[in-house]
Design an enzyme around this catalytic site. Structure first.
Site, mmCIF file in Angstrom:
data_model
loop_
_atom_site.group_PDB
_atom_site.id
_atom_site.type_symbol
_atom_site.label_atom_id
_atom_site.label_comp_id
_atom_site.label_asym_id
_atom_site.label_seq_id
_atom_site.Cartn_x
_atom_site.Cartn_y
_atom_site.Cartn_z
ATOM 1 N N GLU A 50 1.632 -9.436 7.095
ATOM 2 C CA GLU A 50 2.479 -9.020 8.210
ATOM 3 C C GLU A 50 2.343 -9.943 9.413
ATOM 4 O O GLU A 50 2.682 -9.581 10.537
ATOM 5 C CB GLU A 50 2.180 -7.568 8.580
ATOM 6 C CG GLU A 50 2.522 -6.623 7.424
ATOM 7 C CD GLU A 50 2.457 -5.152 7.779
ATOM 8 O OE1 GLU A 50 1.987 -4.807 8.881
ATOM 9 O OE2 GLU A 50 2.892 -4.338 6.950
ATOM 10 N N SER A 106 0.872 -1.187 0.000
ATOM 11 C CA SER A 106 0.000 0.000 0.000
ATOM 12 C C SER A 106 0.901 1.226 0.000
ATOM 13 O O SER A 106 1.061 1.901 0.995
ATOM 14 C CB SER A 106 -0.918 -0.013 1.222
ATOM 15 O OG SER A 106 -0.181 0.148 2.405
ATOM 16 N N LYS A 155 10.031 5.084 7.039
ATOM 17 C CA LYS A 155 10.334 3.922 6.198
ATOM 18 C C LYS A 155 11.501 4.295 5.298
ATOM 19 O O LYS A 155 11.371 5.188 4.448
ATOM 20 C CB LYS A 155 9.129 3.586 5.318
ATOM 21 C CG LYS A 155 7.938 2.957 6.049
ATOM 22 C CD LYS A 155 6.748 2.884 5.126
ATOM 23 C CE LYS A 155 5.638 1.995 5.632
ATOM 24 N NZ LYS A 155 4.391 2.189 4.866
ATOM 25 N N LYS A 206 7.060 -0.367 14.361
ATOM 26 C CA LYS A 206 6.063 -1.379 13.982
ATOM 27 C C LYS A 206 6.719 -2.288 12.965
ATOM 28 O O LYS A 206 7.247 -1.846 11.948
ATOM 29 C CB LYS A 206 4.740 -0.761 13.514
ATOM 30 C CG LYS A 206 4.739 0.090 12.292
ATOM 31 C CD LYS A 206 3.299 0.316 11.815
ATOM 32 C CE LYS A 206 3.284 0.606 10.330
ATOM 33 N NZ LYS A 206 1.947 0.649 9.764
ATOM 34 N N ASP A 265 1.903 8.368 7.291
ATOM 35 C CA ASP A 265 2.764 7.417 6.566
ATOM 36 C C ASP A 265 2.744 7.807 5.085
ATOM 37 O O ASP A 265 3.628 8.532 4.603
ATOM 38 C CB ASP A 265 2.246 5.990 6.805
ATOM 39 C CG ASP A 265 2.883 4.947 5.893
ATOM 40 O OD1 ASP A 265 3.897 5.245 5.249
ATOM 41 O OD2 ASP A 265 2.366 3.806 5.820
ATOM 42 N N ASP A 269 -3.846 1.224 11.589
ATOM 43 C CA ASP A 269 -3.395 1.910 10.378
ATOM 44 C C ASP A 269 -4.521 1.718 9.367
ATOM 45 O O ASP A 269 -4.715 0.616 8.842
ATOM 46 C CB ASP A 269 -2.079 1.302 9.850
ATOM 47 C CG ASP A 269 -1.610 1.982 8.564
ATOM 48 O OD1 ASP A 269 -2.272 2.957 8.126
ATOM 49 O OD2 ASP A 269 -0.588 1.549 7.991
ATOM 50 N N HIS A 313 -3.293 -6.190 2.601
ATOM 51 C CA HIS A 313 -2.396 -7.210 3.156
ATOM 52 C C HIS A 313 -3.090 -8.532 3.438
ATOM 53 O O HIS A 313 -2.486 -9.442 3.997
ATOM 54 C CB HIS A 313 -1.757 -6.713 4.463
ATOM 55 C CG HIS A 313 -0.867 -5.529 4.270
ATOM 56 N ND1 HIS A 313 -0.382 -4.780 5.307
ATOM 57 C CD2 HIS A 313 -0.371 -4.959 3.144
ATOM 58 C CE1 HIS A 313 0.371 -3.800 4.841
ATOM 59 N NE2 HIS A 313 0.393 -3.880 3.528
ATOM 60 N N GLU A 363 -4.458 -2.381 9.276
ATOM 61 C CA GLU A 363 -3.720 -2.929 10.421
ATOM 62 C C GLU A 363 -4.415 -2.623 11.751
ATOM 63 O O GLU A 363 -4.827 -1.484 11.976
ATOM 64 C CB GLU A 363 -2.302 -2.322 10.472
ATOM 65 C CG GLU A 363 -1.514 -2.625 9.220
ATOM 66 C CD GLU A 363 -0.182 -1.880 9.136
ATOM 67 O OE1 GLU A 363 0.317 -1.405 10.169
ATOM 68 O OE2 GLU A 363 0.337 -1.777 8.018
ATOM 69 N N HIS A 395 8.758 -1.301 9.237
ATOM 70 C CA HIS A 395 9.048 -2.284 8.182
ATOM 71 C C HIS A 395 8.156 -1.994 6.971
ATOM 72 O O HIS A 395 7.397 -1.021 6.980
ATOM 73 C CB HIS A 395 8.735 -3.692 8.721
ATOM 74 C CG HIS A 395 7.271 -3.887 9.009
ATOM 75 N ND1 HIS A 395 6.675 -5.108 9.125
ATOM 76 C CD2 HIS A 395 6.266 -2.977 9.198
ATOM 77 C CE1 HIS A 395 5.392 -4.970 9.355
ATOM 78 N NE2 HIS A 395 5.112 -3.688 9.411
ATOM 79 N N GLU A 400 -3.062 5.708 12.141
ATOM 80 C CA GLU A 400 -2.179 6.064 11.021
ATOM 81 C C GLU A 400 -3.006 6.244 9.749
ATOM 82 O O GLU A 400 -3.969 5.516 9.516
ATOM 83 C CB GLU A 400 -1.194 4.900 10.858
ATOM 84 C CG GLU A 400 -0.127 5.096 9.800
ATOM 85 C CD GLU A 400 0.834 3.899 9.798
ATOM 86 O OE1 GLU A 400 1.096 3.321 10.878
ATOM 87 O OE2 GLU A 400 1.301 3.525 8.713
HETATM 88 P P1 PGA Z 1 3.120 -1.308 3.083
HETATM 89 O O1 PGA Z 1 2.286 -1.249 4.435
HETATM 90 O O2 PGA Z 1 4.494 -1.722 3.400
HETATM 91 O O3 PGA Z 1 2.346 -2.294 2.259
HETATM 92 O O4 PGA Z 1 3.067 0.089 2.519
HETATM 93 C C1 PGA Z 1 2.785 -0.744 5.631
HETATM 94 C C2 PGA Z 1 2.066 0.495 6.078
HETATM 95 O O5 PGA Z 1 1.173 1.020 5.386
HETATM 96 O O6 PGA Z 1 2.379 1.025 7.144
HETATM 97 ZN ZN ZN Z 2 0.804 2.748 6.872
#
Ligand code: PGA
Ligand code: ZN
Length: 432
Positions: free
Chosen positions: A210, A45, A342, A393, A317, A247, A158, A167, A370, A290
């Protein structure tokens, strides 16, 4: 130690598989007296402004997802310019990587090629100096063990269920140490597993990308209710020593033409979505949310931060994509009060640190993260401690590519001994 020990002498790279079975880049970098390796993660995503992951696009190999072009860029373009340099010159080398690429989003050489080099370089420097990565990254900062935010129900992109939110996390903040928090997260995970199986049947305990369960439940409230009950069943106190986080990854269910969000089977507007967040904050011990709105909606991010931000963490994010310019805009507008970090969203270690420091100066919380496509690499655990992000996370307390990060943090905690400080209680105090 002699300066020549840090001279970059050899760079190799290869195509390996990530946790979803897709190809990704692994880089080996040798200095005269040390070695560093990094394996690049990959999101599902993604924010639309993330640095570009270069894929081959030739259908014969890996459905077009091969990374041979990125490897070629490493061997033909990047390596010749970096061999012979001093690996400790990280900012200078990261700048050089950006110059060699020359685009805004690293699309020429690929952020996967560039990041592979950038973090392998940091690892090689640390190894050459005989120091763990978290120490060289800290560069004098206080070392902090992060509060784990463990994603134990997976939805969105996911998982193969109908949950819109991506999430649902358990955040064991009310503990003195990292290892106690991790144990709590694992016990809650197993209590949840038993509950889900009893209530929804065996298929409910299949897991998503995840490592969290991916039950066929259809509402945000039901998912949060199951986790709250699992917290209690495991012998902990929801709202006291354990809080929850979500999230939404709202981009993944936003319809740009209609300007609506598809939440749990219904098309709703941003005002209704706003009400949904206010509702779950009242009904459940949720303390962190998030990406509550799509990634260009700075206005609604600012509105929710103003309304709920004093006792609630609002994390950007996809909104920020670990990019200092987006973080600056967020600070100016009061959008969100925490940054998700990230490394592959921006593509170099130096730019990651710049975004982190900008957010920290403005009092924003920091969550190291991650990606949903991961590898056995544990660098983000060290980076989190070295940059004192306070939170991390990295998925459920299950599946090797997730647990390797948590397990690395256990080793770091042991190495730091009584000098280890754990962020959990501070998080609770900040978001009472
Ligand atoms: P992604 O998801 O690694 O698929 O982007 C993680 C997140 O959105 O925090
Ligand atoms: Zn996110």
């Amino acid at each position: 130690m002699e300066a020549s020990a840090f001279r970059v002498e050899k760079i190799a790279s290869r195509e390996i598989l990530d946790s979803r079975g897709n190809p990704t880049v692994q880089v080996d970098l040798h200095t005269k007296s040390g070695f560093g390796r990094f394996s690049v993660p990959s999101g599902a995503s993604k924010g639309h402004l993330e640095a570009l992951e270069l894929r081959d696009g030739e259908r014969q190999r890996y459905n077009g997802l091969g990374v041979q072009k990125a490897l070629e860029n490493i061997s033909r373009v990047i390596a010749p310019k970096i061999l012979g340099l001093d690996s400790r010159d990280q900012p200078k080398i990261d700048r050089l990587l950006n110059e060699l690429d020359g685009t805004e989003n690293k699309s020429k050489l690929g952020a996967n090629a560039i990041l592979g080099i950038s973090i392998a370089l940091a690892r090689a420097s640390a190894d050459t100096a005989n120091s763990p990565l978290y120490r060289t990254i800290a560069d004098g900062r206080k070392l902090v063990l992060p509060l784990p935010m463990m994603n134990i129900i997976n939805g969105g992109k996911h998982a193969g269920n109908d949950l819109s939110f991506q999430e649902f996390m358990v955040i064991p903040a009310g503990f003195k140490t990292f290892h106690e928090a991790l144990r709590c997260g694992s016990e809650v995970y197993h209590a949840l597993k038993a509950r889900l199986e009893a209530k929804y049947g065996k298929s409910a305990i299949n897991v998503g990308d995840e490592g969290g369960f991916a039950p066929d439940i259809e509402s945000v409230e039901e998912a949060l209710g199951q986790i709250s009950d699992a917290v209690e069943e495991a012998g902990y106190s929801p709202g006291q020593n354990v809080v929850l986080g979500v999230d939404a990854a709202a981009d993944s269910f936003y319809n740009e033409d209609k300007k609506t969000y598809l939440v749990d089977g219904k098309q709703i507007g941003s005002q209704d979505l706003f009400e949904l967040y206010a509702g779950i904050e009242r009904s459940f011990p949720v303390k962190s949310i998030e990406d509550p709105f799509h990634d260009e909606d700075f206005d609604n991010f600012a509105k929710i931060t103003k309304k709920l931000g004093s006792r609630f963490q609002i994390v950007g994010d996809d909104l920020f994509v670990t990019n200092i310019k987006r973080v600056e805009k967020g600070i100016r507008l009061g959008a969100a009060n925490a940054l998700l970090v990230k490394v592959n969203q921006i593509g170099t270690l130096t730019e990651t640190i710049e975004a982190v420091e900008k957010a920290r100066q403005a009092g924003y919380g920091l969550v190291m993260s991650h990606r949903s496509g991961e590898t056995e690499d544990t660098s983000i655990a060290d980076i989190s401690v070295g940059l004192a992000t306070g939170q991390i996370k990295t998925g459920a307390p299950a599946r090797g590519e997730r647990t390797c990060k948590y397990n690395r943090l256990l080793q770091i905690e042991e190495e730091l001994g009584s000098g280890a400080s754990f962020y959990g209680p501070e998080f609770l105090k900040k978001h009472q």
